[in-house]
Design an enzyme around this catalytic site. Structure first.
Site, PDB file in Angstrom:
ATOM      1  N   LYS A   1      47.687  43.392  40.747  1.00 42.31           N
ATOM      2  CA  LYS A   1      47.456  43.310  42.193  1.00 42.31           C
ATOM      3  C   LYS A   1      47.641  41.878  42.685  1.00 42.31           C
ATOM      4  CE  LYS A   1      46.395  44.237  46.408  1.00 42.31           C
ATOM      5  NZ  LYS A   1      45.138  44.807  46.882  1.00 42.31           N
TER       6      LYS A   1
ATOM      7  N   SER B   1      39.986  44.472  45.486  1.00 43.39           N
ATOM      8  CA  SER B   1      40.869  43.459  44.897  1.00 43.39           C
ATOM      9  C   SER B   1      40.023  42.235  44.568  1.00 43.39           C
ATOM     10  CB  SER B   1      41.991  43.078  45.868  1.00 43.39           C
ATOM     11  OG  SER B   1      42.840  44.176  46.089  1.00 43.39           O
TER      12      SER B   1
ATOM     13  N   LYS C   1      41.778  35.192  50.431  1.00 41.00           N
ATOM     14  CA  LYS C   1      40.999  35.384  49.213  1.00 41.00           C
ATOM     15  C   LYS C   1      41.894  35.743  48.046  1.00 41.00           C
ATOM     16  CE  LYS C   1      39.611  39.299  48.428  1.00 41.00           C
ATOM     17  NZ  LYS C   1      40.035  40.515  47.673  1.00 41.00           N
TER      18      LYS C   1
END
Length: 292
Positions: free
Chosen positions: A171, A96, A239
């Site tokens: 995502k 990701s 993140k």
């Protein structure tokens, strides 16, 4: 037999690689820690001494590492995937990362003679173990067609969502939804406990109504049991929320709830709780309410 090089055998990567072995693929894995490689070998895979060794004979290369710089570090440079994979190999990035980085790296892969798709996954550690991950795929239709049989061995819902970088964009939206849901669930559990109700019964009935969700099913009892062993670490969700807020700002979109939860997650990471499962949002929520 299709040979797959799998780079990054962490909480998610190792069970994904094992499922590829179980599906009949010839899998060679590489990870910075030898222990993870040994576990893959014990499951019927093979181990590599480095990235170049892993990818040199591979038909498909899968990367599953934490962040944009990690992916770039794996694929670029003289020892990386692009310089050592054979012509025509397909690179699948299950990590990701930032959508713009995904697009840039996909272009580099194509220039190196490789196919490329960004295919981040959702479903957490249990989803990886059970091979029921949801996978959002960005790239060309031809590369998606090549990747789909491989992805079917590790996931249940595999959808082509657009060109390079689109998988990472979807995502990011997924991580926004999950974070806000976890925070709402944490607040609900604190609320329920404050009133002294039977919280097991409460979550059971809530799960059967409109409030029901995979987040409630997978994270509610972790909160009740104060079990924050990582299935997906707060540091990684921190993140991901950074990706969300930055990408939203770049196109002039406001994400007020997402931004608020991002600050709570960042606070937990800053104080040293980044290694906890993201259901650990409950800890800070409970503390803010004067409860533990």
């Amino acid at each position: 037999m299709t040979r797959i090089a799998f780079i990054g055998l962490g909480i998610m990567g190792l069970p994904m690689a094992k499922n590829l072995v179980a599906a009949g693929y010839d899998v060679v894995g590489y990870n910075r820690s030898q222990e993870a490689i040994d576990k893959l070998v014990a499951a019927g895979g093979a181990g590599a001494t480095g990235i170049a060794d892993a990818v040199s004979e591979a038909d498909v290369v899968i990367t599953m590492v934490p962040d944009s710089p990690d992916v770039a570090g794996v694929v670029q440079g003289p020892d990386g995937v692009f310089a050592n994979a054979k012509a025509g190999a397909l690179w699948i990035d299950n990590s990701s990362i930032r959508p713009d980085v995904a697009k840039e790296l996909a272009a580099e892969a194509v220039a190196a003679g490789l196919g490329a798709v960004d295919a981040p996954v959702s479903g957490g550690e249990q989803g990886a173990i059970d091979a029921v991950l949801s996978i959002m795929v960005g790239g060309s239709a031809d590369d998606f067609a090549r990747a789909e049989p491989v992805l079917n061995a590790i996931g249940k819902t595999i959808v082509h969502v657009g060109p390079a970088g689109a998988g990472q964009t979807v995502k990011a939206a997924n991580q926004l939804i999950v974070a806000v849901n976890i925070q709402a669930l944490a607040e609900a559990v604190v609320f329920l406990e404050a009133f002294g109700v039977d919280t097991d019964a409460a979550l059971t009935v809530l799960g059967g109504g409109l409030a029901g969700s995979k987040v409630l099913d997978q994270k509610g009892w972790k909160m009740l049991n104060r079990d924050f062993a990582p299935g997906f670490r707060l540091a990684l969700h921190n993140k991901d929320l950074g990706i969300v807020t930055s990408a939203a700002r770049s196109v002039g979109v406001t994400v007020p709830l997402g931004a608020a939860v991002a600050q709570l997650v960042n606070a937990l990471v800053a104080r040293g709780d980044g290694g906890l499962d993201h259901s650990g949002l409950f800890k800070l929520t409970a503390e803010l309410a004067g409860r533990d």
